[in-house]
Scaffold this motif. Structure first.
Motif, PDB file in Angstrom:
ATOM      1  N   GLU A  14       0.853  -1.187   0.000  1.00 50.06           N
ATOM      2  CA  GLU A  14       0.000   0.000   0.000  1.00 50.06           C
ATOM      3  C   GLU A  14       0.888   1.236   0.000  1.00 50.06           C
ATOM      4  O   GLU A  14       1.820   1.342   0.784  1.00 50.06           O
ATOM      5  N   GLY A  15       0.638   2.149  -0.916  1.00 46.04           N
ATOM      6  CA  GLY A  15       1.428   3.372  -0.993  1.00 46.04           C
ATOM      7  C   GLY A  15       2.644   3.266  -1.893  1.00 46.04           C
ATOM      8  O   GLY A  15       3.352   4.241  -2.098  1.00 46.04           O
ATOM      9  N   GLY A  16       2.916   2.075  -2.416  1.00 50.24           N
ATOM     10  CA  GLY A  16       4.031   1.900  -3.342  1.00 50.24           C
ATOM     11  C   GLY A  16       5.300   1.391  -2.683  1.00 50.24           C
ATOM     12  O   GLY A  16       5.401   1.303  -1.461  1.00 50.24           O
ATOM     13  N   VAL A  17       6.256   1.066  -3.509  1.00 51.28           N
ATOM     14  CA  VAL A  17       7.509   0.442  -3.083  1.00 51.28           C
ATOM     15  C   VAL A  17       8.663   1.412  -3.318  1.00 51.28           C
ATOM     16  O   VAL A  17       8.731   2.056  -4.362  1.00 51.28           O
ATOM     17  N   THR A  18       9.567   1.503  -2.343  1.00 46.88           N
ATOM     18  CA  THR A  18      10.756   2.343  -2.471  1.00 46.88           C
ATOM     19  C   THR A  18      11.975   1.477  -2.761  1.00 46.88           C
ATOM     20  O   THR A  18      11.929   0.249  -2.626  1.00 46.88           O
ATOM     21  N   ILE A  19      13.068   2.121  -3.086  1.00 52.80           N
ATOM     22  CA  ILE A  19      14.329   1.405  -3.309  1.00 52.80           C
ATOM     23  C   ILE A  19      14.785   0.708  -2.022  1.00 52.80           C
ATOM     24  O   ILE A  19      15.335  -0.391  -2.064  1.00 52.80           O
ATOM     25  N   ASP A  20      14.524   1.331  -0.877  1.00 51.34           N
ATOM     26  CA  ASP A  20      14.878   0.704   0.404  1.00 51.34           C
ATOM     27  C   ASP A  20      14.063  -0.566   0.639  1.00 51.34           C
ATOM     28  O   ASP A  20      14.579  -1.552   1.176  1.00 51.34           O
TER      29      ASP A  20
END
Length: 154
Positions: free
Chosen positions: A44-50
């Motif tokens: 939910e809210g998207g995926v980051t590089i971290d």
């Protein structure tokens, strides 16, 4: 007999879900002497590089212990992206109404590639409305690859 993708999914899905991510799918492709193992994750809210880095470390540790891949491989972890791949019937049901492109294992009407609006999922049948060609049904097991077509609203 289960594919490598299916075996890896079973091996890592619980760990990825316990970290708060959805394992969207696993792809394995040979490129030269190496196998590329590509994991698609989402939340939910998207995926980051971290997020991708955290999942990569956890999955690498599992692969080091379980050793499920006999070949040399590269592990890639990413978000599904705008052209999100669809792996399960649940994915198709979730995106009814969206434009997509599918690639078939066995051609239908001498075509492997089809593009259209996903109109319905009924059991293992996927229905696409093809522009100027009406609605066509495809058996899920004959779909080799499917991706959403990104929509840009300006």
């Amino acid at each position: 007999m289960a594919t490598l993708e299916q075996k890896l999914t079973v091996l890592i899905s619980d760990t990825i879900e316990s970290m708060g991510y959805e394992l969207v799918g696993v792809e394995c492709q040979h490129a030269g002497r190496f196998l590329t193992v590509r994991l698609y994750i989402d939340k939910e809210g998207g995926v980051t590089i971290d997020d991708c880095s955290d999942v990569s470390r956890q999955v690498s540790a599992i692969f080091d212990v379980e050793d499920p891949i006999s070949d040399k491989y590269n592990l890639e972890v990413s978000s599904p992206g705008l052209d999100r791949p669809l792996f399960t019937l649940a994915h198709y049901a979730r995106f009814v109404g969206r434009e997509m492109v599918i690639h078939l294992r066995i051609p239908m009407f001498d075509r492997r590639k089809w593009q259209g609006k996903l109109t319905k999922v009924d059991g293992d049948l996927i229905s696409l409305e093809i522009e100027n060609n009406g609605e066509h049904q495809f058996i899920f097991s004959n779909i080799q690859k499917a991706n959403l077509i990104p929509v840009f609203d300006f």
